[in-house]
Scaffold this active site. Structure first.
Site, PDB file in Angstrom:
ATOM      1  N   GLY A  33      -0.942 -46.785 -16.653  1.00 55.13           N
ATOM      2  CA  GLY A  33      -0.470 -46.027 -15.500  1.00 55.13           C
ATOM      3  C   GLY A  33      -1.535 -45.100 -14.968  1.00 55.13           C
ATOM      4  O   GLY A  33      -2.713 -45.235 -15.298  1.00 55.13           O
ATOM      5  N   ASN A  34      -1.137 -44.172 -14.108  1.00 53.82           N
ATOM      6  CA  ASN A  34      -2.086 -43.198 -13.555  1.00 53.82           C
ATOM      7  C   ASN A  34      -1.372 -41.869 -13.347  1.00 53.82           C
ATOM      8  O   ASN A  34      -0.169 -41.756 -13.570  1.00 53.82           O
ATOM      9  CB  ASN A  34      -2.710 -43.738 -12.259  1.00 53.82           C
ATOM     10  CG  ASN A  34      -1.685 -43.955 -11.171  1.00 53.82           C
ATOM     11  OD1 ASN A  34      -1.135 -43.009 -10.625  1.00 53.82           O
ATOM     12  ND2 ASN A  34      -1.389 -45.211 -10.884  1.00 53.82           N
ATOM     13  N   ARG A  35      -2.113 -40.871 -12.909  1.00 51.12           N
ATOM     14  CA  ARG A  35      -1.599 -39.495 -12.877  1.00 51.12           C
ATOM     15  C   ARG A  35      -0.818 -39.127 -11.621  1.00 51.12           C
ATOM     16  O   ARG A  35      -0.437 -37.978 -11.444  1.00 51.12           O
ATOM     17  CB  ARG A  35      -2.754 -38.506 -13.033  1.00 51.12           C
ATOM     18  CG  ARG A  35      -3.455 -38.587 -14.368  1.00 51.12           C
ATOM     19  CD  ARG A  35      -4.462 -37.450 -14.505  1.00 51.12           C
ATOM     20  NE  ARG A  35      -5.283 -37.611 -15.678  1.00 51.12           N
ATOM     21  CZ  ARG A  35      -4.894 -37.299 -16.912  1.00 51.12           C
ATOM     22  NH1 ARG A  35      -3.681 -36.812 -17.121  1.00 51.12           N
ATOM     23  NH2 ARG A  35      -5.709 -37.481 -17.921  1.00 51.12           N
TER      24      ARG A  35
END
Ligand code: CTP
Ligand code: CA
Length: 222
Positions: A33-35
């Protein structure tokens, strides 16, 4: 409501907004995933709704208050692509605020990956670029979150994806980090002109973007 809620200048318009970071599964319990918090896209959706638009929000994350929006929850870039394809039929604008994964695991393990080996090599394959893939008569707005060469990178994306506006966002600037309630962006338009917006709340940024989107919308079909 606030003074922002008074104008219903988007009545009769349909806005498709994506938000959040996609999650690409590795095995039944893990993902890449990412932030992205989803706050900027959510602010875009809420602002469009409050200005009278019909809003179709496609989100990877749980969002605070979505009354009056049609919300579709998705996880992966592939699911987001399918939802966007469907949602843009008859839409007036597509706002891609989501942080879409560029790569996903080439294979998803059926069982939880065990820690028995000394190292784990992940093989990744590219996802489809949703904005590059989805064309149509609607206004198309992209976001470019960059850590360097903000304007050059954003302009390249505006051209490559044939966008009407790209929202260039230096994520290393003060008050602009992931999860922040404020943002400072530069809008770059198809004709090459640019507008620097001051640091302000994501909701104010959203309304400023909608102000610039308004004149680009096709006249209402009767
Ligand atoms: N985007 C998309 N589909 C993807 C990747 C990105 O529609 N598979 C959209 C994003 O939602 C954003 C815009 O394209 O509105 C720019 O995304 P960004 O990640 O900044 O650019 P990329 O083209 O993916 O290039 P890179 O990550 O290499 O900078
Ligand atoms: Ca990317």
């Amino acid at each position: 409501g606030s003074v922002l809620n008074k104008k219903k200048d988007l009545a009769g318009k349909t806005f498709v907004v994506t938000t959040g970071g996609t999650r690409e599964p590795l095995d039944p319990v893990r993902f890449i995933g990412n932030r992205s918090s989803g706050k900027m896209g959510y602010a875009m959706a809420a602002a469009a709704r409050d200005r009278g638009a019909m809003v179709k929000l496609i989100s990877t994350v749980e969002l605070p208050e979505t009354a009056g929006m049609e919300v579709t929850r998705v996880q992966t870039a592939a699911e987001m692509l399918a939802s966007v394809k469907n949602a843009v039929k008859g839409a007036d604008a597509l706002i891609m605020a989501a942080a879409v994964a560029d790569f996903r695991p080439s294979a998803v393990a059926n069982e939880k990956i065990k820690k028995t080996s000394a190292a784990l090599d992940l093989k990744l394959e590219p996802t489809t670029d949703i904005l590059a893939e989805i064309r149509g008569k609607f206004v198309r707005i992209g976001f470019a979150a960059e850590t360097s060469e903000l304007i050059d990178n954003a302009e390249r994306k505006l051209d490559a994806k044939n966008l009407d506006i790209i929202v260039a966002n230096d994520v290393t600037a003060p008050g602009c980090g992931f999860g922040s309630d404020t943002n400072k962006v530069t809008l770059i338009f198809r004709d090459g002109h640019m507008e620097d917006l001051p640091l302000m709340s994501k909701r104010e940024v959203a309304d400023a973007i909608l102000d610039k989107t308004m004149p680009l919308l096709a006249p209402r079909r009767s």
